[in-house]
Design a protein around this motif. Structure first.
Motif, PDB file in Angstrom:
ATOM      1  N   GLN A 164       0.858  -1.322   0.036  1.00  0.00           N
ATOM      2  CA  GLN A 164      -0.066  -0.062  -0.020  1.00  0.00           C
ATOM      3  C   GLN A 164       0.891   1.279  -0.054  1.00  0.00           C
ATOM      4  O   GLN A 164       0.439   2.228  -0.628  1.00  0.00           O
ATOM      5  N   ASN A 165       1.953   1.143   0.695  1.00  0.00           N
ATOM      6  CA  ASN A 165       2.806   2.290   0.811  1.00  0.00           C
ATOM      7  C   ASN A 165       3.505   2.468  -0.670  1.00  0.00           C
ATOM      8  O   ASN A 165       3.749   3.772  -0.964  1.00  0.00           O
ATOM      9  N   GLU A 166       3.862   1.565  -1.284  1.00  0.00           N
ATOM     10  CA  GLU A 166       4.281   1.794  -2.738  1.00  0.00           C
ATOM     11  C   GLU A 166       3.355   2.420  -3.625  1.00  0.00           C
ATOM     12  O   GLU A 166       3.709   3.379  -4.436  1.00  0.00           O
ATOM     13  N   ARG A 167       2.137   1.980  -3.604  1.00  0.00           N
ATOM     14  CA  ARG A 167       1.026   2.534  -4.255  1.00  0.00           C
ATOM     15  C   ARG A 167       0.882   4.105  -3.835  1.00  0.00           C
ATOM     16  O   ARG A 167       0.731   5.043  -4.686  1.00  0.00           O
ATOM     17  N   LEU A 168       0.856   4.590  -2.791  1.00  0.00           N
ATOM     18  CA  LEU A 168       0.844   5.730  -2.106  1.00  0.00           C
ATOM     19  C   LEU A 168       2.178   6.660  -2.767  1.00  0.00           C
ATOM     20  O   LEU A 168       1.993   7.885  -2.777  1.00  0.00           O
ATOM     21  N   ARG A 169       3.485   6.259  -2.507  1.00  0.00           N
ATOM     22  CA  ARG A 169       4.521   6.838  -3.167  1.00  0.00           C
ATOM     23  C   ARG A 169       4.283   7.010  -4.795  1.00  0.00           C
ATOM     24  O   ARG A 169       4.469   8.068  -4.979  1.00  0.00           O
ATOM     25  N   LEU A 170       3.807   6.016  -5.310  1.00  0.00           N
ATOM     26  CA  LEU A 170       3.557   6.287  -6.767  1.00  0.00           C
ATOM     27  C   LEU A 170       2.609   7.440  -6.965  1.00  0.00           C
ATOM     28  O   LEU A 170       2.805   8.339  -7.929  1.00  0.00           O
ATOM     29  N   ALA A 171       1.459   7.243  -6.231  1.00  0.00           N
ATOM     30  CA  ALA A 171       0.368   8.228  -6.514  1.00  0.00           C
ATOM     31  C   ALA A 171       1.158   9.776  -6.261  1.00  0.00           C
ATOM     32  O   ALA A 171       0.809  10.767  -6.820  1.00  0.00           O
ATOM     33  N   SER A 172       1.914   9.966  -5.278  1.00  0.00           N
ATOM     34  CA  SER A 172       2.377  11.093  -4.669  1.00  0.00           C
ATOM     35  C   SER A 172       3.263  11.740  -5.741  1.00  0.00           C
ATOM     36  O   SER A 172       3.302  12.785  -6.147  1.00  0.00           O
ATOM     37  N   GLU A 173       4.192  10.752  -6.446  1.00  0.00           N
ATOM     38  CA  GLU A 173       5.426  11.159  -7.184  1.00  0.00           C
ATOM     39  C   GLU A 173       4.278  11.848  -8.575  1.00  0.00           C
ATOM     40  O   GLU A 173       4.860  12.528  -8.956  1.00  0.00           O
ATOM     41  N   ALA A 174       3.609  10.912  -9.014  1.00  0.00           N
ATOM     42  CA  ALA A 174       2.792  11.140 -10.183  1.00  0.00           C
ATOM     43  C   ALA A 174       1.863  12.569 -10.228  1.00  0.00           C
ATOM     44  O   ALA A 174       1.947  13.523 -11.170  1.00  0.00           O
ATOM     45  N   ALA A 175       1.531  12.678  -8.841  1.00  0.00           N
ATOM     46  CA  ALA A 175       0.760  14.180  -8.663  1.00  0.00           C
ATOM     47  C   ALA A 175       1.596  15.275  -8.655  1.00  0.00           C
ATOM     48  O   ALA A 175       1.227  16.359  -9.264  1.00  0.00           O
ATOM     49  N   VAL A 176       2.979  15.191  -8.000  1.00  0.00           N
ATOM     50  CA  VAL A 176       4.013  16.147  -8.034  1.00  0.00           C
ATOM     51  C   VAL A 176       4.221  16.389  -9.834  1.00  0.00           C
ATOM     52  O   VAL A 176       4.472  17.564 -10.097  1.00  0.00           O
ATOM     53  N   ARG A 177       4.665  15.388 -10.253  1.00  0.00           N
ATOM     54  CA  ARG A 177       4.780  15.367 -11.772  1.00  0.00           C
ATOM     55  C   ARG A 177       3.856  16.345 -12.713  1.00  0.00           C
ATOM     56  O   ARG A 177       4.193  16.944 -13.398  1.00  0.00           O
ATOM     57  N   LYS A 178       2.582  16.003 -12.338  1.00  0.00           N
ATOM     58  CA  LYS A 178       1.535  16.752 -13.165  1.00  0.00           C
ATOM     59  C   LYS A 178       1.594  18.090 -12.515  1.00  0.00           C
ATOM     60  O   LYS A 178       1.189  19.187 -13.802  1.00  0.00           O
ATOM     61  N   ASN A 179       1.768  18.455 -11.497  1.00  0.00           N
ATOM     62  CA  ASN A 179       1.974  19.677 -10.809  1.00  0.00           C
ATOM     63  C   ASN A 179       2.890  20.447 -11.335  1.00  0.00           C
ATOM     64  O   ASN A 179       2.678  21.687 -11.858  1.00  0.00           O
ATOM     65  N   VAL A 180       4.237  19.924 -11.737  1.00  0.00           N
ATOM     66  CA  VAL A 180       5.223  20.573 -12.403  1.00  0.00           C
ATOM     67  C   VAL A 180       4.877  20.864 -13.811  1.00  0.00           C
ATOM     68  O   VAL A 180       5.497  21.890 -14.439  1.00  0.00           O
ATOM     69  N   ASN A 181       4.421  19.868 -14.286  1.00  0.00           N
ATOM     70  CA  ASN A 181       4.076  20.175 -15.638  1.00  0.00           C
ATOM     71  C   ASN A 181       3.071  21.256 -16.039  1.00  0.00           C
ATOM     72  O   ASN A 181       3.351  22.074 -16.685  1.00  0.00           O
ATOM     73  N   SER A 182       2.109  21.365 -15.146  1.00  0.00           N
ATOM     74  CA  SER A 182       1.017  22.589 -15.088  1.00  0.00           C
ATOM     75  C   SER A 182       1.966  23.889 -14.966  1.00  0.00           C
ATOM     76  O   SER A 182       1.643  24.809 -15.735  1.00  0.00           O
ATOM     77  N   LEU A 183       2.993  23.821 -13.902  1.00  0.00           N
ATOM     78  CA  LEU A 183       3.751  24.986 -13.799  1.00  0.00           C
ATOM     79  C   LEU A 183       4.430  25.468 -15.023  1.00  0.00           C
ATOM     80  O   LEU A 183       4.419  26.636 -15.464  1.00  0.00           O
ATOM     81  N   VAL A 184       5.169  24.644 -15.487  1.00  0.00           N
ATOM     82  CA  VAL A 184       6.029  24.944 -16.669  1.00  0.00           C
ATOM     83  C   VAL A 184       5.229  25.363 -17.822  1.00  0.00           C
ATOM     84  O   VAL A 184       5.553  26.381 -18.705  1.00  0.00           O
ATOM     85  N   ARG A 185       3.891  24.634 -18.141  1.00  0.00           N
ATOM     86  CA  ARG A 185       3.127  25.117 -19.249  1.00  0.00           C
ATOM     87  C   ARG A 185       2.522  26.521 -18.957  1.00  0.00           C
ATOM     88  O   ARG A 185       2.580  27.432 -20.018  1.00  0.00           O
ATOM     89  N   GLU A 186       2.445  26.883 -17.660  1.00  0.00           N
ATOM     90  CA  GLU A 186       1.939  28.317 -17.335  1.00  0.00           C
ATOM     91  C   GLU A 186       2.976  29.386 -17.406  1.00  0.00           C
ATOM     92  O   GLU A 186       2.815  30.416 -17.977  1.00  0.00           O
ATOM     93  N   LEU A 187       4.111  28.975 -17.102  1.00  0.00           N
ATOM     94  CA  LEU A 187       5.513  29.687 -17.296  1.00  0.00           C
ATOM     95  C   LEU A 187       5.804  30.018 -18.647  1.00  0.00           C
ATOM     96  O   LEU A 187       6.017  31.155 -19.113  1.00  0.00           O
ATOM     97  N   VAL A 188       5.598  29.090 -19.548  1.00  0.00           N
ATOM     98  CA  VAL A 188       5.865  29.191 -21.023  1.00  0.00           C
ATOM     99  C   VAL A 188       4.774  30.263 -21.606  1.00  0.00           C
ATOM    100  O   VAL A 188       5.029  30.823 -22.454  1.00  0.00           O
ATOM    101  N   GLY A 189       3.678  30.008 -20.883  1.00  0.00           N
ATOM    102  CA  GLY A 189       2.559  30.941 -21.765  1.00  0.00           C
ATOM    103  C   GLY A 189       2.592  32.486 -21.178  1.00  0.00           C
ATOM    104  O   GLY A 189       1.675  33.332 -21.510  1.00  0.00           O
ATOM    105  N   LEU A 190       3.494  32.869 -20.206  1.00  0.00           N
ATOM    106  CA  LEU A 190       3.422  34.103 -19.601  1.00  0.00           C
ATOM    107  C   LEU A 190       4.094  35.037 -20.933  1.00  0.00           C
ATOM    108  O   LEU A 190       4.885  34.668 -21.629  1.00  0.00           O
ATOM    109  N   ALA A 191       3.229  36.094 -20.549  1.00  0.00           N
ATOM    110  CA  ALA A 191       3.718  37.423 -21.890  1.00  0.00           C
ATOM    111  C   ALA A 191       4.348  38.418 -21.469  1.00  0.00           C
ATOM    112  O   ALA A 191       4.076  39.492 -21.095  1.00  0.00           O
ATOM    113  N   LEU A 192       5.817  37.991 -21.129  1.00  0.00           N
ATOM    114  CA  LEU A 192       6.874  39.021 -20.626  1.00  0.00           C
ATOM    115  C   LEU A 192       7.960  39.154 -21.549  1.00  0.00           C
ATOM    116  O   LEU A 192       8.139  38.129 -22.375  1.00  0.00           O
TER     117      LEU A 192
END
Length: 193
Positions: A164-192
């Protein structure tokens, strides 16, 4: 009465109980989130790298990440500051946003782990991560980006049936990966500029 069967049955139960306890302890060991598991994939990095505007290439410095927690010895899958720092830094580097030399970037990013929502038990582990990002232009002192991003990932039972802890680790890592992906996409879209 057959005494050999009685003697055999007398030692089988304690051995079976001991084996069960050892298995329970092994599956209850905490497994911390690992930085490589939280980084953007090579395919995502390559795709995003092509979208990074010239003014953002090699211009981001990352200050120390806050809000993380070390994983307990016996239970859970927490995210440490060091692992999160490394994952974000390597993701920014892979997309060409991270400043190659310290002190040379135009922008300074702060990241704080606001919430890590994990179920105590379950077959499919649904984890939600909320990270607060802030990017300041060092030349003007103006905050050019400030956001809280929440991402969710479900690690299904089949991904790690016995732990169960391995599933929890996998889910936590993937959630952070998705979060960072969203961050980079938003940074790229900044009009500066």
């Amino acid at each position: 009465m057959n005494y050999s069967l009685v003697c055999q049955a007398a030692w089988v139960r304690p051995v079976a109980l001991a084996c069960t306890c050892v298995c329970a302890l092994l599956t209850a060991c905490g497994t911390p989130a690992d930085a490589p598991g939280m980084q953007l994939s090579a395919a995502d990095s390559l795709q995003l790298r092509n979208w990074v505007p010239e003014w953002l290439r090699g211009q981001m410095l990352l200050l120390p990440v806050t809000g993380g927690q070390p994983t307990g010895r016996y239970w859970g899958a927490k995210i440490s500051n060091a692992a999160l720092q490394e994952a974000i830094e390597e993701s920014l580097r892979a997309t060409g946003i991270y400043a190659n030399r310290p002190g040379q970037g135009r922008f300074q990013m702060t990241v704080q782990l606001i919430a890590l929502e994990q179920p105590p038990v379950g077959l499919d582990m649904k984890v939600a991560v909320t990270l607060a990002y802030s990017v300041v232009d060092q030349t003007s002192g103006v905050t050019v980006y400030q956001r809280r991003l929440r991402s969710v990932h479900v690690a299904e039972f089949g991904e790690a049936m016995l732990d169960q802890n391995e599933r929890l680790r996998l889910a936590s890592e993937a959630a952070v990966r998705k979060n960072v992906n969203s961050l980079v996409r938003e940074l790229v879209g900044l009009a500066l500029n």
